[in-house]
Design a protein around this motif. Structure first.
Motif, PDB file in Angstrom:
ATOM      1  N   ALA A 196       0.830  -1.203   0.000  1.00 29.37           N
ATOM      2  CA  ALA A 196       0.000   0.000   0.000  1.00 29.37           C
ATOM      3  C   ALA A 196       0.864   1.252   0.000  1.00 29.37           C
ATOM      4  O   ALA A 196       0.613   2.211  -0.749  1.00 29.37           O
ATOM      5  CB  ALA A 196      -0.928  -0.011   1.209  1.00 29.37           C
ATOM      6  N   HIS A 197       1.909   1.251   0.829  1.00 29.18           N
ATOM      7  CA  HIS A 197       2.800   2.410   0.915  1.00 29.18           C
ATOM      8  C   HIS A 197       3.499   2.649  -0.421  1.00 29.18           C
ATOM      9  O   HIS A 197       3.630   3.796  -0.871  1.00 29.18           O
ATOM     10  CB  HIS A 197       3.836   2.189   2.018  1.00 29.18           C
ATOM     11  N   ALA A 198       3.941   1.585  -1.087  1.00 31.91           N
ATOM     12  CA  ALA A 198       4.625   1.723  -2.372  1.00 31.91           C
ATOM     13  C   ALA A 198       3.699   2.303  -3.434  1.00 31.91           C
ATOM     14  O   ALA A 198       4.107   3.144  -4.250  1.00 31.91           O
ATOM     15  CB  ALA A 198       5.173   0.374  -2.822  1.00 31.91           C
ATOM     16  N   LEU A 199       2.454   1.867  -3.442  1.00 33.37           N
ATOM     17  CA  LEU A 199       1.496   2.405  -4.404  1.00 33.37           C
ATOM     18  C   LEU A 199       1.235   3.883  -4.151  1.00 33.37           C
ATOM     19  O   LEU A 199       1.165   4.694  -5.087  1.00 33.37           O
ATOM     20  CB  LEU A 199       0.187   1.621  -4.343  1.00 33.37           C
ATOM     21  N   LEU A 200       1.085   4.247  -2.872  1.00 31.72           N
ATOM     22  CA  LEU A 200       0.849   5.649  -2.533  1.00 31.72           C
ATOM     23  C   LEU A 200       2.036   6.511  -2.946  1.00 31.72           C
ATOM     24  O   LEU A 200       1.859   7.602  -3.490  1.00 31.72           O
ATOM     25  CB  LEU A 200       0.601   5.796  -1.033  1.00 31.72           C
ATOM     26  N   CYS A 201       3.245   6.029  -2.672  1.00 25.29           N
ATOM     27  CA  CYS A 201       4.440   6.784  -3.051  1.00 25.29           C
ATOM     28  C   CYS A 201       4.530   6.950  -4.567  1.00 25.29           C
ATOM     29  O   CYS A 201       4.917   8.010  -5.068  1.00 25.29           O
ATOM     30  CB  CYS A 201       5.690   6.081  -2.530  1.00 25.29           C
ATOM     31  N   THR A 202       4.152   5.911  -5.305  1.00 23.93           N
ATOM     32  CA  THR A 202       4.198   5.977  -6.762  1.00 23.93           C
ATOM     33  C   THR A 202       3.272   7.062  -7.286  1.00 23.93           C
ATOM     34  O   THR A 202       3.629   7.840  -8.178  1.00 23.93           O
ATOM     35  CB  THR A 202       3.809   4.620  -7.371  1.00 23.93           C
ATOM     36  N   VAL A 203       2.064   7.133  -6.723  1.00 28.21           N
ATOM     37  CA  VAL A 203       1.093   8.124  -7.178  1.00 28.21           C
ATOM     38  C   VAL A 203       1.475   9.522  -6.707  1.00 28.21           C
ATOM     39  O   VAL A 203       1.426  10.495  -7.480  1.00 28.21           O
ATOM     40  CB  VAL A 203      -0.319   7.755  -6.682  1.00 28.21           C
ATOM     41  N   ARG A 204       1.881   9.636  -5.446  1.00 25.84           N
ATOM     42  CA  ARG A 204       2.145  10.966  -4.889  1.00 25.84           C
ATOM     43  C   ARG A 204       3.449  11.579  -5.395  1.00 25.84           C
ATOM     44  O   ARG A 204       3.541  12.800  -5.548  1.00 25.84           O
ATOM     45  CB  ARG A 204       2.168  10.886  -3.370  1.00 25.84           C
ATOM     46  N   ALA A 205       4.455  10.759  -5.628  1.00 34.50           N
ATOM     47  CA  ALA A 205       5.765  11.301  -6.005  1.00 34.50           C
ATOM     48  C   ALA A 205       5.835  11.686  -7.469  1.00 34.50           C
ATOM     49  O   ALA A 205       6.749  12.414  -7.874  1.00 34.50           O
ATOM     50  CB  ALA A 205       6.852  10.278  -5.685  1.00 34.50           C
ATOM     51  N   GLN A 206       4.880  11.217  -8.273  1.00 37.33           N
ATOM     52  CA  GLN A 206       4.921  11.479  -9.708  1.00 37.33           C
ATOM     53  C   GLN A 206       3.575  12.064 -10.142  1.00 37.33           C
ATOM     54  O   GLN A 206       2.598  11.320 -10.319  1.00 37.33           O
ATOM     55  CB  GLN A 206       5.212  10.187 -10.479  1.00 37.33           C
ATOM     56  N   PRO A 207       3.503  13.367 -10.306  1.00 40.23           N
ATOM     57  CA  PRO A 207       2.216  14.022 -10.599  1.00 40.23           C
ATOM     58  C   PRO A 207       1.540  13.509 -11.868  1.00 40.23           C
ATOM     59  O   PRO A 207       0.325  13.637 -12.005  1.00 40.23           O
ATOM     60  CB  PRO A 207       2.615  15.500 -10.743  1.00 40.23           C
ATOM     61  N   HIS A 208       2.332  12.934 -12.789  1.00 39.49           N
ATOM     62  CA  HIS A 208       1.729  12.457 -14.032  1.00 39.49           C
ATOM     63  C   HIS A 208       1.079  11.091 -13.870  1.00 39.49           C
ATOM     64  O   HIS A 208       0.345  10.647 -14.757  1.00 39.49           O
ATOM     65  CB  HIS A 208       2.785  12.366 -15.134  1.00 39.49           C
ATOM     66  N   VAL A 209       1.308  10.408 -12.742  1.00 30.64           N
ATOM     67  CA  VAL A 209       0.723   9.082 -12.522  1.00 30.64           C
ATOM     68  C   VAL A 209      -0.668   9.231 -11.903  1.00 30.64           C
ATOM     69  O   VAL A 209      -0.828   9.881 -10.876  1.00 30.64           O
ATOM     70  CB  VAL A 209       1.622   8.226 -11.610  1.00 30.64           C
ATOM     71  N   GLY A 210      -1.644   8.608 -12.549  1.00 33.13           N
ATOM     72  CA  GLY A 210      -3.002   8.661 -12.026  1.00 33.13           C
ATOM     73  C   GLY A 210      -3.464   7.372 -11.406  1.00 33.13           C
ATOM     74  O   GLY A 210      -4.302   7.364 -10.503  1.00 33.13           O
ATOM     75  N   VAL A 211      -2.927   6.245 -11.895  1.00 34.78           N
ATOM     76  CA  VAL A 211      -3.328   4.921 -11.426  1.00 34.78           C
ATOM     77  C   VAL A 211      -2.085   4.057 -11.288  1.00 34.78           C
ATOM     78  O   VAL A 211      -1.200   4.093 -12.159  1.00 34.78           O
ATOM     79  CB  VAL A 211      -4.321   4.248 -12.413  1.00 34.78           C
ATOM     80  N   ALA A 212      -2.021   3.273 -10.206  1.00 40.64           N
ATOM     81  CA  ALA A 212      -0.890   2.353 -10.004  1.00 40.64           C
ATOM     82  C   ALA A 212      -1.416   1.035  -9.464  1.00 40.64           C
ATOM     83  O   ALA A 212      -2.300   1.015  -8.600  1.00 40.64           O
ATOM     84  CB  ALA A 212       0.135   2.949  -9.038  1.00 40.64           C
ATOM     85  N   GLY A 213      -0.862  -0.068  -9.976  1.00 42.88           N
ATOM     86  CA  GLY A 213      -1.287  -1.395  -9.520  1.00 42.88           C
ATOM     87  C   GLY A 213      -0.084  -2.253  -9.187  1.00 42.88           C
ATOM     88  O   GLY A 213       0.962  -2.146  -9.829  1.00 42.88           O
ATOM     89  N   PRO A 214      -0.189  -3.124  -8.172  1.00 36.17           N
ATOM     90  CA  PRO A 214       0.929  -3.988  -7.789  1.00 36.17           C
ATOM     91  C   PRO A 214       0.934  -5.283  -8.591  1.00 36.17           C
ATOM     92  O   PRO A 214      -0.001  -5.573  -9.346  1.00 36.17           O
ATOM     93  CB  PRO A 214       0.620  -4.285  -6.325  1.00 36.17           C
ATOM     94  N   ARG A 215       1.999  -6.053  -8.409  1.00 34.56           N
ATOM     95  CA  ARG A 215       1.988  -7.431  -8.915  1.00 34.56           C
ATOM     96  C   ARG A 215       1.021  -8.229  -8.049  1.00 34.56           C
ATOM     97  O   ARG A 215       1.042  -8.130  -6.825  1.00 34.56           O
ATOM     98  CB  ARG A 215       3.391  -8.033  -8.847  1.00 34.56           C
ATOM     99  N   ILE A 216       0.167  -8.990  -8.668  1.00 35.85           N
ATOM    100  CA  ILE A 216      -0.839  -9.768  -7.946  1.00 35.85           C
ATOM    101  C   ILE A 216      -0.463 -11.242  -8.003  1.00 35.85           C
ATOM    102  O   ILE A 216      -0.132 -11.766  -9.076  1.00 35.85           O
ATOM    103  CB  ILE A 216      -2.242  -9.523  -8.518  1.00 35.85           C
ATOM    104  N   VAL A 217      -0.501 -11.875  -6.850  1.00 37.05           N
ATOM    105  CA  VAL A 217      -0.196 -13.298  -6.766  1.00 37.05           C
ATOM    106  C   VAL A 217      -1.397 -14.032  -6.191  1.00 37.05           C
ATOM    107  O   VAL A 217      -2.230 -13.453  -5.496  1.00 37.05           O
ATOM    108  CB  VAL A 217       1.056 -13.567  -5.901  1.00 37.05           C
ATOM    109  N   GLY A 218      -1.478 -15.323  -6.503  1.00 34.88           N
ATOM    110  CA  GLY A 218      -2.522 -16.153  -5.949  1.00 34.88           C
ATOM    111  C   GLY A 218      -2.141 -16.668  -4.574  1.00 34.88           C
ATOM    112  O   GLY A 218      -1.016 -16.450  -4.101  1.00 34.88           O
ATOM    113  N   PRO A 219      -3.041 -17.381  -3.911  1.00 32.24           N
ATOM    114  CA  PRO A 219      -2.734 -17.940  -2.592  1.00 32.24           C
ATOM    115  C   PRO A 219      -1.536 -18.881  -2.601  1.00 32.24           C
ATOM    116  O   PRO A 219      -0.883 -19.058  -1.569  1.00 32.24           O
ATOM    117  CB  PRO A 219      -4.026 -18.684  -2.227  1.00 32.24           C
TER     118      PRO A 219
END
Length: 322
Positions: free
Chosen positions: A96-119
């Protein structure tokens, strides 16, 4: 801390098996949480109220769909970033922190998604190029109808490059769209777009969001170095006759809006796939009667949907036909 880092919106529908783990992780990430329950028939809402009294809970009397439920919660968001999280997804605080930093630190970024893994820890493909008629053809005739290696060859170089990026942790990279199972979005962007498109009851609202973000000049970024765990399918019915019509209705709507010249071909692909699906289901009737009948009902509804589909383009809607 002075306040929540972000606001997480979770839309639930019969999600009692997973909601505790989901919300526990979000609270550990110091996120304000808004849960919108779409008229669950199980005890999902009771579990949320009992275990997370600090969570804002809205209970709908009918299932209004994913996009509409998100928009209900969006009206009450007071943070600059919104995280959309499926109820069967566990989002670690570090992610969550990494996604927030990605969006907040780069004004041109509007959407960010992580790598998703299964169980099981295996990476799921959660970043994609925008769909074309050819990608629909390859995906709808996948599984038992086409060998995996052949589908991989048919999916095209751009799609293979994006999928390769999903499989290996690396630097953030711009992609066309990321999965709505877990993504962070700038609140101002969501409001500028009028929220998610409620014309999609479920499915395709994430691709639509990312397409509209790009059109507004906001980048969509995939962050493969951090992960979220997603079970998948926990908020959808086991009955394909309820789920599949929503999937194909959303597909046809997306192509009618954004791939106008390809729309007749995609509609023909859906019709053909439904006819083949009905035939395959009837062939399985003697050995798997219950499952086969459910598939017959599902594909029959998809067939009727595609045969009668008349989806008008909104006035002024620009198409990026392919």
């Amino acid at each position: 801390m002075n306040g929540p880092e972000a606001t997480a919106i979770v839309v639930t529908y019969n999600s009692s098996a997973h909601i505790i783990a989901c919300l526990t992780a979000l609270r550990q990430a110091d996120a304000a949480v808004q849960v919108v329950d779409n008229a669950s028939c199980d005890n999902t809402a009771d579990l949320v109220a009992a275990h997370f009294p600090e969570v804002a809970l809205r209970i709908n009397t009918a299932n209004v769909g994913f996009a509409a439920a998100v928009n209900q919660a969006l009206a009450g968001v007071r943070t600059d970033v919104v995280i959309l999280v499926n109820p069967d997804c566990v989002l670690p605080a570090a992610t969550a922190h990494a996604l927030l930093c990605t969006v907040r630190a780069q004004p041109h970024v509007g959407v960010a998604g992580p790598r998703i893994v299964g169980p099981d820890g295996r990476t799921a493909i959660s970043a994609h190029p925008f769909e074309t008629w050819f990608s629909v053809l390859a995906s709808r005739f996948g599984g038992s109808l086409l060998p995996t290696k052949l589908r991989w060859l048919l999916c095209g170089g751009q799609r293979r490059r994006v999928y390769d990026a999903c499989l290996e942790p690396g630097h953030p990279t711009a992609v066309d769209w990321v999965s709505g199972a877990c993504l962070a979005a700038r609140t101002s962007l969501l409001r500028q777009l009028g929220g998610l498109d409620e014309g999609y009851f479920m499915f395709y609202e994430d691709e639509e969001l990312c397409l509209q973000a790009w059109r507004q000049g906001a980048h969509v970024v995939y962050v493969p170095a951090v992960t979220a765990t997603h079970v998948g399918g926990a908020s959808t019915s086991d009955d394909p006759s309820r789920v599949w019509p929503h999937l194909y209705s959303s597909m046809l709507r997306f192509f009618a809006r954004h791939r106008r010249r390809s729309y007749p071909l995609v509609r023909a692909i859906v019709l053909l796939r439904a006819v083949i699906g009905i035939g395959c289901a009837f062939a399985r009737l003697p050995a798997h009667r219950t499952t086969a009948l459910a598939r017959v009902r599902a594909w029959s509804r998809v067939l009727r949907l595609a045969a009668t589909a008349r989806i008008p383009l909104p006035e002024g809607q620009q198409s990026c036909a392919s």
